[in-house]
Design an enzyme around this catalytic site. Sequence first.
Site, PDB file in Angstrom:
ATOM      1  N   GLU A  95       0.889  -1.161   0.000  1.00 19.50           N
ATOM      2  CA  GLU A  95       0.000   0.000   0.000  1.00 19.50           C
ATOM      3  C   GLU A  95       0.928   1.212   0.000  1.00 19.50           C
ATOM      4  OE1 GLU A  95      -2.801   0.049   3.319  1.00 19.50           O
ATOM      5  OE2 GLU A  95      -2.695   2.245   3.349  1.00 19.50           O
ATOM      6  N   ARG A 108       1.477  10.034   0.956  1.00 19.91           N
ATOM      7  CA  ARG A 108       1.996  11.006   1.923  1.00 19.91           C
ATOM      8  C   ARG A 108       3.219  11.696   1.367  1.00 19.91           C
ATOM      9  NH1 ARG A 108       1.476   7.145   7.277  1.00 19.91           N
ATOM     10  NH2 ARG A 108      -0.546   6.387   6.602  1.00 19.91           N
ATOM     11  N   LYS A 164     -10.940  -0.762   6.193  1.00 19.74           N
ATOM     12  CA  LYS A 164      -9.770  -0.534   7.036  1.00 19.74           C
ATOM     13  C   LYS A 164     -10.256  -0.115   8.423  1.00 19.74           C
ATOM     14  CE  LYS A 164      -5.480   2.152   7.089  1.00 19.74           C
ATOM     15  NZ  LYS A 164      -4.285   2.338   6.258  1.00 19.74           N
TER      16      LYS A 164
HETATM   17  C1  3PG Z   1      -1.391   3.543   7.976  1.00 22.39           C
HETATM   18  O1  3PG Z   1      -1.604   4.561   7.319  1.00 22.39           O
HETATM   19  O2  3PG Z   1      -2.008   2.514   7.726  1.00 22.39           O
HETATM   20  C2  3PG Z   1      -0.501   3.622   9.153  1.00 22.39           C
HETATM   21  O3  3PG Z   1       0.275   4.764   9.168  1.00 22.39           O
HETATM   22  C3  3PG Z   1       0.302   2.424   9.431  1.00 22.39           C
HETATM   23  O4  3PG Z   1       0.401   2.379  10.802  1.00 22.39           O
HETATM   24  P1  3PG Z   1       1.739   1.923  11.531  1.00 22.39           P
HETATM   25  O5  3PG Z   1       2.812   2.851  11.013  1.00 22.39           O
HETATM   26  O6  3PG Z   1       1.463   2.075  12.995  1.00 22.39           O
HETATM   27  O7  3PG Z   1       2.008   0.501  11.135  1.00 22.39           O
END
Ligand code: 3PG
Length: 208
Positions: free
Chosen positions: A36, A40, A123
């Site tokens: 994914e 960002r 999600k």
């Molecule tokens: C996301 O956007 O899914 C998260 O930033 C992932 O979360 P994590 O960095 O705590 O794994």
Amino acid sequence: MQPTAGRIIPVVVIRNADRAEALGEALVAGGVPVAEVTFRTAAAPEAIRRMATNSNLLVGAGTVLTPDQVDQAVDAGASFIVSPGFSQAVVLRAQHHGLPVYPGAVTPTEIMAALDLGLTTLKFFPADVYGGPAALRALGAPFGQVQFIPTGGVSASNLADYLALPNVAAVGGSWMVPAAAIEAGDAETIKRLCAEAAGFVAAAVKVA
Ligand code: 3PG
């Protein structure tokens, strides 16, 4: 193939698209052939474009906040769309393109809005903050038809708790794709972390 098939989805933040091909190869070599790639960073569309040329890898776009970003992701060759929250506009645009879309939903109201658009895999973000496995268990009672992808605070130490739940399709997380390792082109570290994560998933699924 669905992004949930391997039950783990690496959440990628990539700043330099030149690192994309090696990252994709490391994910495949580590046994986690899905990504994914989050919007960002400005490099996201080009990174998706490059990773999508790897036929062993399923590449989607994450942190998709606007319909315009859906269009950019589709144009880059993304196979699925992930959003941290529920935006009807984002979902409708993804559906218009015929792409699977997994918006974030953590409240019953958000889940019902997603169901109204025909979505049943959502999600659940940030999973640790919104109640973790206990919340997902509780949501399973009224929403038996919904499968979740908890992400945010998921790690090797707690993924088994999530995967044991009947309403968890897969977990997502960034721990196996550290930004520093991507930046440094450190494919070995990414491959090792992915292989480790895949091992934990296999063990968790066997126990469940
Ligand atoms: C996301 O956007 O899914 C998260 O930033 C992932 O979360 P994590 O960095 O705590 O794994």
